[in-house]
Design an enzyme around this catalytic site. Structure first.
Site, short mmCIF file in Angstrom:
data_model
loop_
_atom_site.label_atom_id
_atom_site.label_comp_id
_atom_site.label_asym_id
_atom_site.label_seq_id
_atom_site.Cartn_x
_atom_site.Cartn_y
_atom_site.Cartn_z
N ALA A 1 0.78 -1.14 0.11
CA ALA A 1 -0.05 0.00 0.04
C ALA A 1 0.90 1.44 -0.15
CB ALA A 1 -0.96 0.12 1.26
N LYS A 2 0.32 2.22 -0.17
CA LYS A 2 1.00 3.54 -0.18
C LYS A 2 0.10 4.75 0.19
CE LYS A 2 5.37 4.93 -0.28
NZ LYS A 2 6.49 4.07 -0.20
N GLY A 3 0.66 6.02 0.76
CA GLY A 3 -0.36 6.87 1.02
C GLY A 3 0.50 8.36 0.91
#
Ligand code: GLU
Length: 429
Positions: free
Chosen positions: A103-105
């Site tokens: 994931a990444k934000g």
């Protein structure tokens, strides 16, 4: 050729497909993120003004376990970039065999223009925005560009306030006092240093006195520089946004580190305007060069440790390093990759070279789950074992399957592992 990082990631996957033992249907599935949430973040700044920010959280793939990946604060964040970075996290966790997905934000902002209070409010509002999609067993954020243990503390607190009790395990990279692990801050740089040492062993070359240029002197670049210096290598150039310092006899990495820790810029260091307790006694007159010039220095190893897309078709012919260790995520475009492979320049790909961070994040998460803490030596030994193992498996894949380059070797392993998880789990419903 495109400079869209997501297209670049897809092109990297395509390059590996012909060598990977992966069903084509599953391969196509792996090109699409599971979901991306976009959040609007109105924040009342310390100045009294209200500014509306935009943020994202992309959950790319969870076949192998909970989503895992950092959060970056940067003006050039885009949805496509966050999705590419989430994809790279998926391949990274698979390659180093952590029981995670990717994931990444990201939040579009210029942290340098925000006060600490502004950053706290923005972080809390962002955490509220993505709160329903994160959790210790669901998706576990961590630091990335311009975020740090304090950012993680605000995220952990915001999440915990909603839950009604403390949930340290919801993020990693926390301060020690609230469930962080020793060794996490320097973990990515330590991993970069360890794989560089392994690469030299593999190539049967001596690391002592090998010349190294590091683009970027943030958390990753500065720790890699310090540890490589300690390992006997000669760090001859490094940089930040203000410019680069170059000294063919080697930089005083400890002095530069003290200067930057005290808020100094590389440009000021070159000019002799030292901050904090930095003492440049060993220093012998560095030259000011540009970031672009740093990339083309005649060195043994080039370590890009800043942003993606810096080694491209435009500058690849000018590069003179004989090996590249990718501390940043996605620093090399596929067009440049093909040229480097042709020239036999060894590139240790990002998903291996910078995996030290997420490996120690995993060790932090495990300690939180056990409600038990380990000493630094245990953490570092486990990091070395895990990243060394991933390095050896990548080399074995490269040699036994006669693959064109190390990235293809790393990708085939990561794609095969992720695809296998999809195969066993099957399609729902
Ligand atoms: N942001 C780091 C990376 O790109 C670390 C992620 C994590 O620890 O979850 O690998």
């Amino acid at each position: 050729m495109t400079d869209d990082p997501f297209e670049n990631m897809l092109a990297q996957m395509d390059r590996a497909e012909e060598y990977a033992d992966v069903d084509h249907g599953i391969f196509e599935r792996l090109k699409h993120p599971e979901r991306t949430l976009k959040v609007t973040l109105p924040v009342e700044l310390e100045s009294g003004e209200v500014e509306v920010f935009e943020g994202y959280r992309c959950q790319f793939d969870s076949a192998r376990g909970p989503f895992k990946g950092g959060v970056r604060f940067h003006p050039s964040v885009t949805q496509r970039e966050v999705e590419a970075l989430a994809g790279w996290m998926t391949w990274k966790t698979a390659l180093v065999d952590l029981p995670y997905g990717g994931a990444k934000g990201g939040v579009i902002c210029e942290p340098k223009e925000l006060t600490d209070r502004d950053l706290e409010r923005l972080t809390r509002r962002y955490t509220e925005g993505i709160r329903r999609m994160i959790g210790p067993e669901v998706d576990v954020p961590a630091p990335d560009m311009n975020t740090n243990p304090q950012t993680m503390a605000w995220m952990m607190d915001t999440y915990s306030m909603y839950e009604g009790y403390s949930v340290p395990q919801v993020v990693t990279g926390k301060p020690l006092e609230i469930g962080g692990t020793p060794g996490r801050v320097e973990a990515t740089g330590r991993g970069v240093s360890l794989v560089t040492e392994r690469l030299f062993e593999y190539l049967d070359r001596d690391l002592s006195d090998a010349t190294i240029a590091i683009q970027g002197f943030g958390n990753v670049g500065s720790n890699a520089a310090r540890l490589l210096d300690e390992a006997g290598a000669n760090v001859v150039a490094t940089s930040d946004v203000s410019g680069a310092a170059y000294d063919p006899d080697g930089l005083d990495v400890a002095a530069l580190g003290a200067h930057v820790d005290a808020g100094g810029l590389v440009e000021e260091y070159v000019a002799g305007d030292l901050k904090g307790s930095a003492d440049r006694s060993r220093w012998d007159d560095p030259d000011a060069i540009t970031n672009a010039e740093l990339l083309t220095l005649d060195v043994d190893v080039l370590i890009p440790a800043a942003v993606e897309g810096v080694i491209t078709a435009d500058n690849v012919d000018d590069l003179r390093a004989s090996a590249i260790v990718e501390a940043a995520n996605g620093p090399t475009t596929v067009a440049a990759d093909e040229a480097l492979t042709e020239r036999d320049v060894q590139v240790v790909p990002d998903i291996l070279a910078n995996a030290g961070g997420v490996i120690v994040s995993y060790l932090e998460w495990v300690q939180n789950a056990q409600e038990f803490s380990w000493p630094l030596e245990t953490v570092n030994a486990e990091l070395e074992r895990r990243i060394g193992d991933a390095f050896d498996k990548t080399i074995e894949q490269y040699d036994t399957k006669d693959l064109p380059d190390l990235r293809t070797a790393a990708y085939t392993l990561a794609l095969e592992r992720t695809a296998k998880a999809h195969e066993y789990r099957g399609l729902f419903p």
